[in-house]
Design a protein around this motif. Sequence first.
Motif, PDB file in Angstrom:
ATOM      1  N   GLU A  47       0.644  -1.263  -0.149  1.00 33.95           N
ATOM      2  CA  GLU A  47       0.157   0.184   0.176  1.00 33.95           C
ATOM      3  C   GLU A  47       0.693   1.254   0.079  1.00 33.95           C
ATOM      4  OE1 GLU A  47      -2.987   2.216   2.988  1.00 33.95           O
ATOM      5  OE2 GLU A  47      -2.946   0.083   3.016  1.00 33.95           O
ATOM      6  N   ASP A  48       2.105   1.204   0.924  1.00 31.70           N
ATOM      7  CA  ASP A  48       2.886   2.223   1.025  1.00 31.70           C
ATOM      8  C   ASP A  48       3.557   2.545  -0.481  1.00 31.70           C
ATOM      9  OD1 ASP A  48       2.283   2.919   3.395  1.00 31.70           O
ATOM     10  OD2 ASP A  48       4.018   1.686   4.225  1.00 31.70           O
ATOM     11  N   VAL A  49       3.961   1.780  -0.993  1.00 33.78           N
ATOM     12  CA  VAL A  49       4.556   1.690  -2.445  1.00 33.78           C
ATOM     13  C   VAL A  49       3.523   2.338  -3.366  1.00 33.78           C
ATOM     14  CG1 VAL A  49       5.844   0.679  -4.446  1.00 33.78           C
ATOM     15  CG2 VAL A  49       6.159   0.152  -1.844  1.00 33.78           C
ATOM     16  N   GLN A  50       2.364   1.660  -3.396  1.00 35.00           N
ATOM     17  CA  GLN A  50       1.506   1.976  -4.273  1.00 35.00           C
ATOM     18  C   GLN A  50       0.909   3.607  -4.237  1.00 35.00           C
ATOM     19  OE1 GLN A  50      -1.970  -0.380  -4.098  1.00 35.00           O
ATOM     20  NE2 GLN A  50      -2.264  -0.545  -6.606  1.00 35.00           N
ATOM     21  N   ILE A  92       3.863   6.222  -8.538  1.00 33.36           N
ATOM     22  CA  ILE A  92       5.092   6.226  -9.640  1.00 33.36           C
ATOM     23  C   ILE A  92       4.771   4.846 -10.541  1.00 33.36           C
ATOM     24  CG2 ILE A  92       7.402   6.166  -9.863  1.00 33.36           C
ATOM     25  CD1 ILE A  92       7.689   7.526  -7.104  1.00 33.36           C
ATOM     26  N   ILE A  93       4.644   3.843  -9.993  1.00 32.11           N
ATOM     27  CA  ILE A  93       4.653   2.597 -10.705  1.00 32.11           C
ATOM     28  C   ILE A  93       3.323   2.267 -11.282  1.00 32.11           C
ATOM     29  CG2 ILE A  93       5.177   0.180 -10.925  1.00 32.11           C
ATOM     30  CD1 ILE A  93       6.789   0.436  -8.297  1.00 32.11           C
ATOM     31  N   PRO A  94       3.278   2.476 -12.751  1.00 26.11           N
ATOM     32  CA  PRO A  94       1.687   2.309 -13.278  1.00 26.11           C
ATOM     33  C   PRO A  94       0.970   1.116 -13.289  1.00 26.11           C
ATOM     34  CG  PRO A  94       3.350   2.831 -14.884  1.00 26.11           C
ATOM     35  CD  PRO A  94       4.209   2.753 -13.785  1.00 26.11           C
ATOM     36  N   TRP A  95       2.016   0.010 -13.307  1.00 27.82           N
ATOM     37  CA  TRP A  95       1.592  -1.450 -13.256  1.00 27.82           C
ATOM     38  C   TRP A  95       1.399  -2.115 -11.995  1.00 27.82           C
ATOM     39  CZ3 TRP A  95       6.064   0.062 -16.026  1.00 27.82           C
ATOM     40  CH2 TRP A  95       5.739   0.419 -17.476  1.00 27.82           C
ATOM     41  N   ARG A  96       0.221  -2.593 -11.484  1.00 26.68           N
ATOM     42  CA  ARG A  96       0.174  -3.393 -10.105  1.00 26.68           C
ATOM     43  C   ARG A  96       0.985  -4.572 -10.083  1.00 26.68           C
ATOM     44  NH1 ARG A  96      -3.757  -3.487  -6.264  1.00 26.68           N
ATOM     45  NH2 ARG A  96      -4.132  -5.618  -5.516  1.00 26.68           N
ATOM     46  N   TRP A  97       1.134  -5.335 -11.306  1.00 28.24           N
ATOM     47  CA  TRP A  97       2.241  -6.549 -10.933  1.00 28.24           C
ATOM     48  C   TRP A  97       3.646  -5.849 -10.753  1.00 28.24           C
ATOM     49  CZ3 TRP A  97       5.970  -6.609 -14.496  1.00 28.24           C
ATOM     50  CH2 TRP A  97       6.084  -5.884 -15.734  1.00 28.24           C
ATOM     51  N   THR A 108       4.234  -3.356  -8.969  1.00 23.84           N
ATOM     52  CA  THR A 108       4.310  -3.012  -7.574  1.00 23.84           C
ATOM     53  C   THR A 108       4.383  -4.237  -6.658  1.00 23.84           C
ATOM     54  OG1 THR A 108       3.012  -1.039  -8.013  1.00 23.84           O
ATOM     55  CG2 THR A 108       3.209  -1.724  -5.725  1.00 23.84           C
ATOM     56  N   VAL A 109       3.662  -5.206  -7.029  1.00 26.16           N
ATOM     57  CA  VAL A 109       3.785  -6.644  -6.556  1.00 26.16           C
ATOM     58  C   VAL A 109       4.901  -7.050  -6.278  1.00 26.16           C
ATOM     59  CG1 VAL A 109       3.102  -8.873  -6.395  1.00 26.16           C
ATOM     60  CG2 VAL A 109       1.353  -6.991  -6.658  1.00 26.16           C
ATOM     61  N   ILE A 110       5.788  -7.231  -7.500  1.00 29.29           N
ATOM     62  CA  ILE A 110       7.163  -7.786  -7.509  1.00 29.29           C
ATOM     63  C   ILE A 110       8.137  -7.005  -6.551  1.00 29.29           C
ATOM     64  CG2 ILE A 110       9.198  -8.090  -9.183  1.00 29.29           C
ATOM     65  CD1 ILE A 110       7.081  -8.722 -11.304  1.00 29.29           C
ATOM     66  N   LEU A 111       8.196  -5.471  -7.091  1.00 23.24           N
ATOM     67  CA  LEU A 111       8.810  -4.646  -6.059  1.00 23.24           C
ATOM     68  C   LEU A 111       8.485  -4.992  -4.458  1.00 23.24           C
ATOM     69  CD1 LEU A 111      10.974  -2.263  -6.054  1.00 23.24           C
ATOM     70  CD2 LEU A 111       9.082  -0.766  -5.951  1.00 23.24           C
ATOM     71  N   THR A 112       7.294  -5.030  -4.068  1.00 21.62           N
ATOM     72  CA  THR A 112       6.953  -5.277  -2.675  1.00 21.62           C
ATOM     73  C   THR A 112       7.564  -6.585  -2.161  1.00 21.62           C
ATOM     74  OG1 THR A 112       4.940  -3.736  -2.934  1.00 21.62           O
ATOM     75  CG2 THR A 112       4.819  -5.269  -1.001  1.00 21.62           C
ATOM     76  N   PHE A 113       7.620  -7.328  -3.129  1.00 24.48           N
ATOM     77  CA  PHE A 113       8.305  -8.818  -2.614  1.00 24.48           C
ATOM     78  C   PHE A 113       9.869  -8.776  -2.607  1.00 24.48           C
ATOM     79  CE2 PHE A 113       9.764 -12.819  -3.136  1.00 24.48           C
ATOM     80  CZ  PHE A 113       9.183 -13.635  -2.213  1.00 24.48           C
TER      81      PHE A 113
END
Length: 136
Positions: free
Chosen positions: A33-36, A40-45, A47-52
């Motif tokens: 949620e914080d990253v989203q 800045i990152i337009p693709w949800r996928w 953001t998921v990868i970065l978050t992991f």
Amino acid sequence: MNSKLRVGLGFLLGALFVYAGIMKVLDPARFFEDVQNYDIIPWRWATVILTFYLPWLEIICGMAVIAHPLRFGALVILTAMLLVFTGAVATAWARELDISCGCFGGAPSHPRYLLWIGRDVGLTIVATVLAIAEWK
């Protein structure tokens, strides 16, 4: 640079990143949620990868700085990450976003942009100085 000072600063910097990574690993939904919220990152996928992966990269680099294997490379990666973090916070400030930093897990919900940028710039300087000292 004095070797005791270099070891001490390296330990503190490494421990800080290990702690930050662990706090994100413990609450991945909050970190996502914080990253989203930085928008800045337009693709949800992505953001998921970065978050992991980002928390684990912070933990591994922090441990490498503390324990010395691949210390120079870890310092270069941490310096690059800090530059990106500083840029992300600066763009959020410029766009007047009401966000949480996301740096250490559950941070205050009201923005403290100047404090966050100051901290990141200070850490970038420490990481850069340590990388230069390690290079020599």
